[in-house]
Design a protein around this motif. Structure first.
Motif, PDB file in Angstrom:
ATOM      1  N   LEU A  17       0.763  -1.274   0.077  1.00 38.10           N
ATOM      2  CA  LEU A  17      -0.051  -0.075  -0.037  1.00 38.10           C
ATOM      3  C   LEU A  17       0.915   1.224  -0.090  1.00 38.10           C
ATOM      4  O   LEU A  17       0.498   2.324  -0.732  1.00 38.10           O
ATOM      5  CB  LEU A  17      -0.846  -0.035   1.355  1.00 38.10           C
ATOM      6  CG  LEU A  17      -1.996  -1.092   1.302  1.00 38.10           C
ATOM      7  CD1 LEU A  17      -2.803  -0.846   2.306  1.00 38.10           C
ATOM      8  CD2 LEU A  17      -2.878  -1.001  -0.116  1.00 38.10           C
TER       9      LEU A  17
ATOM     10  N   LYS B  93       2.194   2.588  -3.316  1.00 36.61           N
ATOM     11  CA  LYS B  93       1.130   3.171  -4.022  1.00 36.61           C
ATOM     12  C   LYS B  93       0.732   4.513  -3.387  1.00 36.61           C
ATOM     13  O   LYS B  93      -0.118   5.288  -4.069  1.00 36.61           O
ATOM     14  CB  LYS B  93      -0.078   2.542  -4.175  1.00 36.61           C
ATOM     15  CG  LYS B  93       0.205   1.005  -4.974  1.00 36.61           C
ATOM     16  CD  LYS B  93      -0.263   0.908  -6.150  1.00 36.61           C
ATOM     17  CE  LYS B  93      -0.046  -0.556  -7.118  1.00 36.61           C
ATOM     18  NZ  LYS B  93      -0.199  -0.367  -8.386  1.00 36.61           N
TER      19      LYS B  93
ATOM     20  N   ILE C 121      -0.909   4.934  -0.677  1.00 32.64           N
ATOM     21  CA  ILE C 121      -2.383   4.704  -0.203  1.00 32.64           C
ATOM     22  C   ILE C 121      -2.051   4.809   1.281  1.00 32.64           C
ATOM     23  O   ILE C 121      -1.146   3.959   1.778  1.00 32.64           O
ATOM     24  CB  ILE C 121      -2.842   3.189  -0.459  1.00 32.64           C
ATOM     25  CG1 ILE C 121      -3.141   3.141  -1.856  1.00 32.64           C
ATOM     26  CG2 ILE C 121      -4.276   3.067   0.219  1.00 32.64           C
ATOM     27  CD1 ILE C 121      -3.505   1.917  -2.507  1.00 32.64           C
TER      28      ILE C 121
ATOM     29  N   CYS D  79      -8.925   5.921   5.518  1.00 33.24           N
ATOM     30  CA  CYS D  79      -8.284   5.407   4.408  1.00 33.24           C
ATOM     31  C   CYS D  79      -8.254   6.424   3.217  1.00 33.24           C
ATOM     32  O   CYS D  79      -9.330   7.325   2.937  1.00 33.24           O
ATOM     33  CB  CYS D  79      -9.174   4.067   3.610  1.00 33.24           C
ATOM     34  SG  CYS D  79      -8.482   3.587   2.146  1.00 33.24           S
TER      35      CYS D  79
ATOM     36  N   ILE E 159      -6.900   7.238  -0.847  1.00 34.14           N
ATOM     37  CA  ILE E 159      -6.286   6.774  -2.280  1.00 34.14           C
ATOM     38  C   ILE E 159      -5.848   7.892  -2.921  1.00 34.14           C
ATOM     39  O   ILE E 159      -6.807   8.628  -3.430  1.00 34.14           O
ATOM     40  CB  ILE E 159      -7.305   5.546  -3.038  1.00 34.14           C
ATOM     41  CG1 ILE E 159      -7.974   4.736  -1.955  1.00 34.14           C
ATOM     42  CG2 ILE E 159      -6.668   5.068  -4.188  1.00 34.14           C
ATOM     43  CD1 ILE E 159      -7.242   3.530  -1.669  1.00 34.14           C
TER      44      ILE E 159
ATOM     45  N   ARG F 121      -5.513   2.967  -8.255  1.00 38.37           N
ATOM     46  CA  ARG F 121      -6.221   1.642  -8.239  1.00 38.37           C
ATOM     47  C   ARG F 121      -5.625   0.953  -7.205  1.00 38.37           C
ATOM     48  O   ARG F 121      -4.620   0.350  -7.215  1.00 38.37           O
ATOM     49  CB  ARG F 121      -6.219   0.959  -9.604  1.00 38.37           C
ATOM     50  CG  ARG F 121      -7.535   0.376 -10.011  1.00 38.37           C
ATOM     51  CD  ARG F 121      -7.618  -0.226 -11.196  1.00 38.37           C
ATOM     52  NE  ARG F 121      -8.587  -1.364 -10.947  1.00 38.37           N
ATOM     53  CZ  ARG F 121      -9.887  -1.425 -11.039  1.00 38.37           C
ATOM     54  NH1 ARG F 121     -10.261  -0.214 -11.437  1.00 38.37           N
ATOM     55  NH2 ARG F 121     -10.726  -2.451 -10.741  1.00 38.37           N
ATOM     56  N   CYS F 122      -6.248   0.874  -6.095  1.00 37.16           N
ATOM     57  CA  CYS F 122      -5.817  -0.046  -4.909  1.00 37.16           C
ATOM     58  C   CYS F 122      -5.776  -1.560  -5.428  1.00 37.16           C
ATOM     59  O   CYS F 122      -6.744  -2.178  -5.777  1.00 37.16           O
ATOM     60  CB  CYS F 122      -6.953   0.062  -3.737  1.00 37.16           C
ATOM     61  SG  CYS F 122      -6.171  -0.675  -2.370  1.00 37.16           S
TER      62      CYS F 122
ATOM     63  N   ALA G 249     -11.190   8.676  -1.702  1.00 37.59           N
ATOM     64  CA  ALA G 249     -10.748   8.378  -3.183  1.00 37.59           C
ATOM     65  C   ALA G 249     -10.584   9.708  -3.991  1.00 37.59           C
ATOM     66  O   ALA G 249     -11.540  10.205  -4.382  1.00 37.59           O
ATOM     67  CB  ALA G 249     -11.727   7.386  -4.016  1.00 37.59           C
TER      68      ALA G 249
ATOM     69  N   ALA H 201      -9.326   7.629  -8.683  1.00 30.44           N
ATOM     70  CA  ALA H 201      -8.917   6.469  -7.947  1.00 30.44           C
ATOM     71  C   ALA H 201     -10.031   5.517  -7.579  1.00 30.44           C
ATOM     72  O   ALA H 201     -11.180   5.424  -7.985  1.00 30.44           O
ATOM     73  CB  ALA H 201      -8.531   6.909  -6.311  1.00 30.44           C
TER      74      ALA H 201
ATOM     75  N   VAL I 292     -11.224   1.887  -5.111  1.00 28.67           N
ATOM     76  CA  VAL I 292     -10.879   1.082  -3.809  1.00 28.67           C
ATOM     77  C   VAL I 292     -12.232   0.059  -3.422  1.00 28.67           C
ATOM     78  O   VAL I 292     -13.151   0.580  -3.792  1.00 28.67           O
ATOM     79  CB  VAL I 292     -10.344   2.013  -2.576  1.00 28.67           C
ATOM     80  CG1 VAL I 292     -11.702   2.965  -2.326  1.00 28.67           C
ATOM     81  CG2 VAL I 292      -9.955   0.966  -1.455  1.00 28.67           C
TER      82      VAL I 292
END
Lengths: 482, 247
Positions: free
Chosen positions: A145, A148, A150, A195, A197, A202-203, A228, A232, A234
């Motif tokens: 994660l 990326k 995230i 969370c 993103i 793209r998770c 997001a 993005a 998720v």
């Protein structure tokens, strides 16, 4: 830091006196009841910055002015909010040496659900062997994660380490004074997930609370915030199929989702809180506020939920479709058995042009339970060309349960198109005999009927989650016919 | 294969079958005729094991085994099939899924492995031809939105898939137009072998033009009052049931 902390501590301790409550910061529990001091105590315990405390206090003051909502089709004794303990330090479950020490009833359910031995051990707090090293799994997960960009952590960590993001977005979808339970949650939330993103990411895996570090004891007032950014994607999983017992009867969670331009959030829930014993005593009250904001153009938020637990469920995952061409979806299976009561549904608020929403709600009632669908589709004046499709189906098992549908429509734009379909069916003796006459026993027959009924919703759950959820439905309805 | 001896059955204290006896051997087709309310459908339901009937005396042996001690699904697994007068609709369960479960339960009871998907599909296609079912039938929900004729054809189709030893057709001809009747009868005739047997419950002689019975039984007031060959059916058609009314 420690100076501020001491100041707060001192303030808390001194202020508490006048309310006749003495405590020190090392104590694991707050005294019963809710007051400004308790809110300060929680915030201090969690070493939160000043802005967070102020935010909580604002919520608390709003909450004091509010009364509990009574419009839902559920009945329960009045909750005494001064009898609740609002803060308890995360508890470490007692470690057991082997599964032999676990309640055999719980093991039986695990087995029916097809939960692996290692997973059973993890859920029951049995010491893990080397093969299943959950810590290393989590670490690998976190590293992927991080690469990326995230952010996925507990809400407490987010407040400490990503304060600017939390401060910017918390309460923007579900404001503190949104409703009674949301206000309560805002004042006293214990923990939850955060969370973020970043743009265009793209998770790569399904995010689940299971993998969140420090996930222990998020408690009865959980707060989740998921953002997001542009483009993005998720997929987030919440809950688990294993039965969850909890000494806390009242649960009031808040979930906020924000999707920017072209972003997509898929939020899946399997809820299996303790529903009470066979006489309906002792189950969890689950009052949840979940809302997603499709802030950006062409953004999409999709809720999928399988609700089988809790004595009382009060829950309406909703979408505010603010961005043009944004899409909101709600797929739900709500099962009630015994004396359970569920009042659940969704709100789709169309604000942007050409926004689309889809509602598929499947309610299954058995035993002496009551299952209500309540949904609002609201099309604002400016929401040109908006579309909604709603499908609400009820399945009744036996003749002592009830299914109710309350669809609300508010359409203020002539170009909008709104469709609503509803069906009610019943698993009767004749239907079961038909299966039996073809060699299929009653239990399998019920499972087949229920799975057929729920298929459209189950298809929206991530694969492995769907397999577990399917079994959960079967277990929840076991023995409810005949 | 089947022996019914002096069977007495009541519903809610009211006696419906009053000393019903019948013996059926492999390869035979038995027609049971009689006016409404004489207990024809009760017989079918009791054989299949439906709840709500009180068996006050008598016995039923199926291949030497006491049928009354078996659950409904066990009887089905042992090769007893009832084609329903009013087949139920099962929303959300496709014909393919329903029949796969039925076929596999039967195989499990016989100690066989579940059927391979390819083999199952091939079998479905073959049997569908037998009753002239349309292709989309496989994925449709069981009986949902089916016409009366389609429902009855589906019963015969299911029978073909499960290949029972003893099949009871409960007024399968009622509500069928002449084309559907021909399709249904044709299906039954193709499935009839020296190894299986049929009980055809009907009001009318019409079906027996297509399915030729070895025996025709007249049922009246809960028991068989006369047995003959196919000519008895013709006689009934001409004279009606009045001759059996008790003085």
């Amino acid at each position: 830091m420690s100076n501020t902390q001491d100041d707060i501590l001192e303030e808390v301790v001194n202020a508490d006196y006048k309310y006749g409550f003495v405590t020190d910061i090392e104590q694991e529990f707050a005294p019963k009841g809710l007051s400004e001091d308790i809110v300060r105590f929680i915030s201090a315990k969690k070493e939160e910055p000043e802005w967070m405390l102020e935010w909580r206090l604002k919520a608390f003051r709003e909450w004091q002015k509010m009364t509990e909502p009574h419009w839902a089709n559920v009945h329960f004794p009045k909750v005494d909010f001064q009898e609740i303990i609002y803060y308890a330090a995360p508890k470490v479950k007692p470690q057991l040496d082997s599964l032999d020490q676990v309640d055999p009833e719980i093991l039986k359910t695990f087995e029916k659900l097809g939960i692996s031995l290692d997973e059973q051990k993890r859920l029951s707090g049995v010491a893990m062997d080397v093969v299943f090293d959950s810590v290393s799994v989590k670490t690998t997960f976190q590293e992927t994660l991080k690469e990326k960009g995230i952010i996925f952590c507990s809400m407490s960590d987010a407040i400490k380490n990503h304060g600017e993001l939390v401060k910017k977005y918390i309460g923007t979808v579900v404001p503190q004074k949104d409703n009674f339970y949301a206000a309560l949650n805002s004042a006293v939330f214990s923990d939850g997930s955060f969370c973020y993103i970043p743009k265009g990411v793209r998770c790569p895996m399904e995010l689940s609370t299971y993998f969140r570090i420090n996930s222990a004891g998020s408690g009865q007032f959980e707060r989740t915030l998921l953002i997001a950014d542009e483009g993005a994607y998720v997929s987030y999983l919440e809950g688990c199929t294993a039965p969850q017992r909890d000494e806390n009867q009242l649960h009031a969670a808040v979930v906020e989702l924000i999707a920017f331009d072209n972003a997509e959030i898929k939020y899946s829930t399997v809820q299996n809180w303790y529903p009470g014993n066979k006489d309906g005593v002792g189950g969890v009250y689950n009052f949840v506020t979940k809302r997603g904001m499709c802030k950006g153009n062409s953004s999409k938020i999709s809720w999928t939920q399988v609700e089988t637990g809790s004595a009382i469920t009060w829950k309406y995952p909703s979408c505010i479709l603010a961005g043009d061409n944004s899409i909101g979806e709600f797929y739900s299976v709500a099962v009630t058995n015994g004396f359970q009561q569920a009042d659940t549904g969704t709100k789709m608020i169309h604000i942007g042009k050409n926004t689309k929403s889809r509602i598929v709600s499947k309610g299954i009632s058995a035993g002496k339970s009551q299952n209500s669908y309540r949904g609002l589709v609201k099309i604002h004046k400016k929401a040109e060309g908006s579309r909604n499709f709603s499908q609400c189906d009820s399945l009744l098992m036996g003749d002592q349960c009830g299914a109710h549908t309350f669809p609300y429509l508010e359409v203020s734009n002539k170009t909008a198109k709104v469709e609503h379909e509803a069906t009610t069916s019943k698993i009767g003796e004749d239907m079961l005999f038909y299966f039996q006459q073809r060699g299929i026993d009653e239990e399998t027959a019920v499972a087949m009927i229920v799975n057929g009924f729920c298929k459209e919703v189950m298809d929206h759950l991530p694969m492995e989650f769907a397999v577990e959820a399917k079994k959960l439905l079967e277990v929840s309805l076991e023995g409810s016919v005949g | 294969m089947l022996q019914i001896k002096n069977l007495h059955v009541s519903i809610d204290g009211r006696e419906i079958l009053k000393g019903f006896s019948l013996e059926i051997n492999k390869g035979e087709i038995h027609a049971i005729m009689g006016p409404n309310g004489t207990g024809k459908s009760t017989l079918g339901n009791v054989l299949a094991g439906k709840d709500g009937y009180e068996i006050t005396s008598g016995e039923i042996l199926f291949n030497g085994e006491n049928l009354l001690e078996l659950e409904a699904h066990e009887r089905a697994q042992k090769g007893l099939f009832l084609a329903f007068q009013y087949p139920v609709e099962i929303p959300g369960v496709s014909n393919a899924n329903f029949l796969k479960a039925a076929v596999n339960e039967q195989r499990k009871a016989m100690g066989l492995e579940p059927i391979a998907p390819g083999e199952f599909l091939k079998m479905m296609r073959e049997k569908m031809e037998l009753v002239e079912m349309k292709k989309d039938f496989i994925s449709r929900s069981v009986n949902q939105g089916f016409s009366g004729g389609e429902k009855k054809r589906n019963e015969i189709f299911q029978m073909a898939m499960l290949n029972p030893q003893l099949a009871i057709l409960d007024e399968t001809d009622s509500g069928l137009d002449i084309d559907a009747l021909r399709i249904v009868a044709n299906g039954v005739n193709k499935l009839h072998t020296p190894e299986n047997a049929f009980i055809v419950i009907t009001h009318y002689q019409r079906l027996l033009d297509y399915i030729v019975p070895d025996f025709v039984h007249v049922m009246f007031d809960g028991k068989i009052v006369k047995t003959g060959d196919k000519n008895l059916a013709l006689e009934l058609e001409a004279k009606g049931y009045e001759q059996f009314e008790l003085a």
